[in-house]
Design a protein around this motif. Structure first.
Motif, PDB file in Angstrom:
ATOM      1  N   UNK A  42      -1.655   3.930   9.513  1.00 41.81           N
ATOM      2  CA  UNK A  42      -0.965   4.442  10.700  1.00 41.81           C
ATOM      3  C   UNK A  42       0.449   4.923  10.365  1.00 41.81           C
ATOM      4  N   UNK A  43       1.117   4.192   9.478  1.00 39.18           N
ATOM      5  CA  UNK A  43       2.517   4.508   9.157  1.00 39.18           C
ATOM      6  C   UNK A  43       2.657   5.625   8.128  1.00 39.18           C
ATOM      7  N   UNK A  44       1.598   5.904   7.415  1.00 42.23           N
ATOM      8  CA  UNK A  44       1.648   6.830   6.276  1.00 42.23           C
ATOM      9  C   UNK A  44       2.315   8.159   6.617  1.00 42.23           C
ATOM     10  N   UNK A  45       2.010   8.710   7.765  1.00 42.81           N
ATOM     11  CA  UNK A  45       2.561  10.018   8.142  1.00 42.81           C
ATOM     12  C   UNK A  45       3.823   9.906   8.983  1.00 42.81           C
ATOM     13  N   UNK A  46       4.293   8.673   9.228  1.00 42.31           N
ATOM     14  CA  UNK A  46       5.447   8.481  10.098  1.00 42.31           C
ATOM     15  C   UNK A  46       6.707   8.039   9.369  1.00 42.31           C
ATOM     16  N   UNK A  47       6.566   7.599   8.109  1.00 39.79           N
ATOM     17  CA  UNK A  47       7.713   7.025   7.405  1.00 39.79           C
ATOM     18  C   UNK A  47       8.829   8.053   7.245  1.00 39.79           C
ATOM     19  N   UNK A  48      10.064   7.556   7.283  1.00 37.40           N
ATOM     20  CA  UNK A  48      11.235   8.421   7.125  1.00 37.40           C
ATOM     21  C   UNK A  48      12.132   7.968   5.976  1.00 37.40           C
ATOM     22  N   UNK A  49      11.635   7.054   5.177  1.00 35.55           N
ATOM     23  CA  UNK A  49      12.427   6.601   4.030  1.00 35.55           C
ATOM     24  C   UNK A  49      12.317   7.600   2.878  1.00 35.55           C
ATOM     25  N   UNK A  50      13.061   7.338   1.815  1.00 36.55           N
ATOM     26  CA  UNK A  50      13.066   8.209   0.634  1.00 36.55           C
ATOM     27  C   UNK A  50      11.777   7.968  -0.158  1.00 36.55           C
ATOM     28  N   UNK A  51      10.782   8.800   0.030  1.00 33.27           N
ATOM     29  CA  UNK A  51       9.481   8.550  -0.579  1.00 33.27           C
ATOM     30  C   UNK A  51       9.485   8.744  -2.093  1.00 33.27           C
ATOM     31  N   UNK A  52      10.508   9.387  -2.610  1.00 35.23           N
ATOM     32  CA  UNK A  52      10.600   9.557  -4.059  1.00 35.23           C
ATOM     33  C   UNK A  52      11.408   8.426  -4.712  1.00 35.23           C
ATOM     34  N   UNK A  53      11.550   7.300  -4.015  1.00 36.79           N
ATOM     35  CA  UNK A  53      12.296   6.177  -4.581  1.00 36.79           C
ATOM     36  C   UNK A  53      11.771   5.730  -5.944  1.00 36.79           C
ATOM     37  N   UNK A  54      10.464   5.891  -6.286  1.00 36.44           N
ATOM     38  CA  UNK A  54      10.004   5.407  -7.594  1.00 36.44           C
ATOM     39  C   UNK A  54      10.641   6.108  -8.789  1.00 36.44           C
ATOM     40  N   UNK A  55      11.285   7.275  -8.589  1.00 32.50           N
ATOM     41  CA  UNK A  55      11.893   7.938  -9.742  1.00 32.50           C
ATOM     42  C   UNK A  55      13.091   7.160 -10.274  1.00 32.50           C
ATOM     43  N   UNK A  56      13.552   6.127  -9.563  1.00 29.37           N
ATOM     44  CA  UNK A  56      14.654   5.297 -10.050  1.00 29.37           C
ATOM     45  C   UNK A  56      14.201   4.323 -11.133  1.00 29.37           C
ATOM     46  N   UNK A  57      12.905   4.303 -11.441  1.00 30.53           N
ATOM     47  CA  UNK A  57      12.364   3.364 -12.421  1.00 30.53           C
ATOM     48  C   UNK A  57      11.828   4.111 -13.637  1.00 30.53           C
ATOM     49  N   UNK A  58      11.851   3.446 -14.773  1.00 33.00           N
ATOM     50  CA  UNK A  58      11.278   4.029 -15.979  1.00 33.00           C
ATOM     51  C   UNK A  58      12.325   4.332 -17.016  1.00 33.00           C
ATOM     52  N   UNK A  64       0.825  -1.207   0.000  1.00 33.89           N
ATOM     53  CA  UNK A  64       0.000   0.000   0.000  1.00 33.89           C
ATOM     54  C   UNK A  64       0.857   1.254   0.000  1.00 33.89           C
ATOM     55  N   UNK A  65       1.824   1.308   0.902  1.00 34.54           N
ATOM     56  CA  UNK A  65       2.727   2.462   0.948  1.00 34.54           C
ATOM     57  C   UNK A  65       3.524   2.588  -0.342  1.00 34.54           C
ATOM     58  N   UNK A  66       3.974   1.446  -0.867  1.00 34.76           N
ATOM     59  CA  UNK A  66       4.783   1.477  -2.080  1.00 34.76           C
ATOM     60  C   UNK A  66       4.012   1.939  -3.294  1.00 34.76           C
ATOM     61  N   UNK A  67       2.769   1.482  -3.429  1.00 41.91           N
ATOM     62  CA  UNK A  67       1.987   1.903  -4.590  1.00 41.91           C
ATOM     63  C   UNK A  67       1.532   3.354  -4.444  1.00 41.91           C
ATOM     64  N   UNK A  68       1.309   3.791  -3.235  1.00 42.57           N
ATOM     65  CA  UNK A  68       1.004   5.211  -2.975  1.00 42.57           C
ATOM     66  C   UNK A  68       2.169   6.085  -3.429  1.00 42.57           C
ATOM     67  N   UNK A  69       3.386   5.711  -3.066  1.00 46.28           N
ATOM     68  CA  UNK A  69       4.561   6.453  -3.519  1.00 46.28           C
ATOM     69  C   UNK A  69       4.655   6.434  -5.038  1.00 46.28           C
TER      70      UNK A  69
END
Length: 224
Positions: free
Chosen positions: A161-177, A99-104
């Motif tokens: 619950x985790x959606x607003x707490x994550x501290x990872x690189x949320x723009x990680x999907x730009x590495x694809x394509x 869920x978090x990954x597809x949201x990103x």
């Protein structure tokens, strides 16, 4: 994005570990992802140094879960937790990260990037868990649709619950394509595509819907 259609996915999943190897812009999450693939390969060969590093990665993962991307989580869940703890215990964690990954992905990936990520993200834990993991998961979804729905709902609630707490690189999907790969090779780069913030809530609802479709009994929902 159903789990049954998996025959060609594993080579692509492994390709993620080396797609931009050596590129100067390679993000830290991708370096960690590639390293873990190499560590797992070493553990399977019985390499003592790899086993030590494997334990270190798992300890770090447990201590700082909010600092790793969903793609990294899916990798570790598939290689370690799913084979050892079983589907029922692991599925909510898989669902939360899907869920978090597809949201990103909906917020930050280009169209080609979305295609690449969708091909791997939802399936990755099952691919890495072993030869029978896919069939076992689909059989469980088909035999126990109500229990599956409960576990999926638990995972989505966890993601909320985790959606607003994550501290990872949320723009990680730009590495694809295709554009990103062209950029990595020194080609001409178009600006990264970012969904306007006023559409993020819609993206979240779409992510939840996609995850519910991906982990359930296909026969039960054949008309969707």
């Amino acid at each position: 994005m159903k789990l049954r259609s998996l025959s060609l996915a594993l080579p692509f999943a492994l390709l993620l570990s080396t797609a931009h190897a050596g590129a100067p812009f390679q993000p830290s999450w991708q370096q960690r992802y590639a390293e873990f693939i190499r560590i797992v390969e070493g553990v399977r060969r019985g390499d003592a140094a790899a086993l030590k590093r494997y334990d270190e990665v798992l300890a770090d993962f447990n201590a700082r879960r909010l600092e790793r991307t969903p793609m990294e989580h899916m990798e570790i869940l598939g290689a370690h937790y799913l084979p050892r703890e079983g589907l029922e215990k692991t599925l909510p964690l898989i669902v939360a990260n899907a869920t978090l990954g597809w949201y990103d992905t909906l917020r930050f990936a280009s169209e080609p990037g979305r295609g690449e990520i969708s091909y791997v993200l939802f399936r990755l834990p099952f691919l890495l868990a072993g030869a029978d993991a896919v069939d076992q998961a689909v059989s469980f979804f088909e035999a126990y649709p109500e229990q599956t729905e409960t576990l999926v709902s638990q995972g989505i609630a966890m993601a909320r619950q985790l959606r607003s707490q994550v501290r990872y690189e949320q723009r990680w999907p730009i590495a694809f394509g295709f554009n990103e790969l062209n950029c990595a090779q020194g080609g001409e780069c178009a600006p990264a595509i970012t969904l306007p913030e006023n559409r993020w809530e819609t993206a979240w609802q779409q992510a939840e819907q996609q995850v519910r479709k991906s982990y359930r009994d296909d026969r039960q929902h054949a008309s969707d």
